[in-house]
Write an enzyme that holds these catalytic residues in place. Structure first.
Site, short mmCIF file in Angstrom:
data_model
loop_
_atom_site.label_atom_id
_atom_site.label_comp_id
_atom_site.label_asym_id
_atom_site.label_seq_id
_atom_site.Cartn_x
_atom_site.Cartn_y
_atom_site.Cartn_z
N ARG A 14 31.61 -72.70 87.21
CA ARG A 14 30.35 -72.10 86.77
C ARG A 14 29.17 -72.77 87.46
NH1 ARG A 14 26.24 -73.40 83.93
NH2 ARG A 14 27.14 -75.33 83.18
N VAL A 15 28.22 -71.96 87.87
CA VAL A 15 26.91 -72.44 88.29
C VAL A 15 25.89 -71.74 87.41
CG1 VAL A 15 27.48 -73.10 90.65
CG2 VAL A 15 26.79 -70.75 90.17
N SER A 16 24.69 -72.32 87.32
CA SER A 16 23.71 -71.81 86.37
C SER A 16 22.95 -70.58 86.83
CB SER A 16 22.70 -72.92 86.04
OG SER A 16 23.37 -73.98 85.40
N ALA A 17 22.88 -70.34 88.12
CA ALA A 17 22.07 -69.21 88.61
C ALA A 17 22.82 -68.46 89.69
CB ALA A 17 20.74 -69.72 89.15
N GLN A 20 22.96 -69.92 93.21
CA GLN A 20 23.64 -71.18 93.45
C GLN A 20 25.05 -70.92 93.97
OE1 GLN A 20 23.16 -73.04 89.56
NE2 GLN A 20 21.58 -74.40 90.41
#
Length: 195
Positions: A14-17, A20
């Protein structure tokens, strides 16, 4: 492989945006039988691919994640998820933090410590809330009046008896469902108002 056959190693990244890059995590998860990934904030566990992964994993599988914060940002959410997975017979590996792996005595110990810290944090927060409420009450600033009149409560009772869902009534009255339940049961502030 459907997840129903042999035990698998399942990856989650997972990345936040959306802008990314998942590249580093995906490279670290190379060799997994299947990888799920989200590009969304970790503050909630209500993520499409995370939920899909949780439905997919089976007893005997291993979930591999680069670090705990990829699964959840809050300790409470992380512990709840790890405990659920352990209860289903799914091992959890954190590549950047192997001391937290659930299939080792050290990992179980560390997760127990984290659980105790999270419980302490909840207790401290609750204690501060109660202290704040007591101070506000003493200063006369915490006078929560009832939101529904006796007439509204009686009308709501009749509608409930005729089959109208409580959630619909709460919306119509502009109150939370909990407020409606409390009013209908005559407890809390509504017990005081009725006397």
């Amino acid at each position: 492989m459907t997840g129903q056959g042999k035990c698998q190693v399942i990856g989650y990244a997972r990345v936040s945006a959306a802008d990314q890059n998942l590249g580093r995590q995906l490279k670290a998860l190379d060799g997994c039988d299947r990888v799920f990934s989200d590009k969304v904030s970790g503050k909630s566990t209500d993520r499409e691919q995370l939920q899909e992964m949780l439905r997919y994993v089976r007893e005997g599988d291993t979930l591999r994640v680069t670090s705990p914060d990829r699964l959840a940002r809050s300790t409470r959410d992380l512990l709840a998820m790890v405990e659920e997975l352990k209860g289903r017979g799914v091992a959890v590996e954190f590549l950047d933090n192997p001391a937290l792996n659930t299939d080792t005595p050290q990992g179980a110990f560390m997760l127990t410590i984290l659980g105790a810290v999270a419980e302490l944090e909840r207790s401290v927060i609750r204690e501060r809330q109660l202290e704040g409420i007591a101070l506000a009450k003493a200063a006369g600033k915490y006078d929560k009046s009832v939101k529904l009149t006796a007439e509204q409560i009686e009308d709501a009772r009749q509608k409930v008896d005729s089959g109208v869902p409580k959630a619909v009534l709460a919306r119509e009255l502009g109150v939370s469902r909990q407020t409606l339940y409390t009013a209908l049961s005559g407890t809390g502030r509504y017990a005081e108002a009725a006397s």
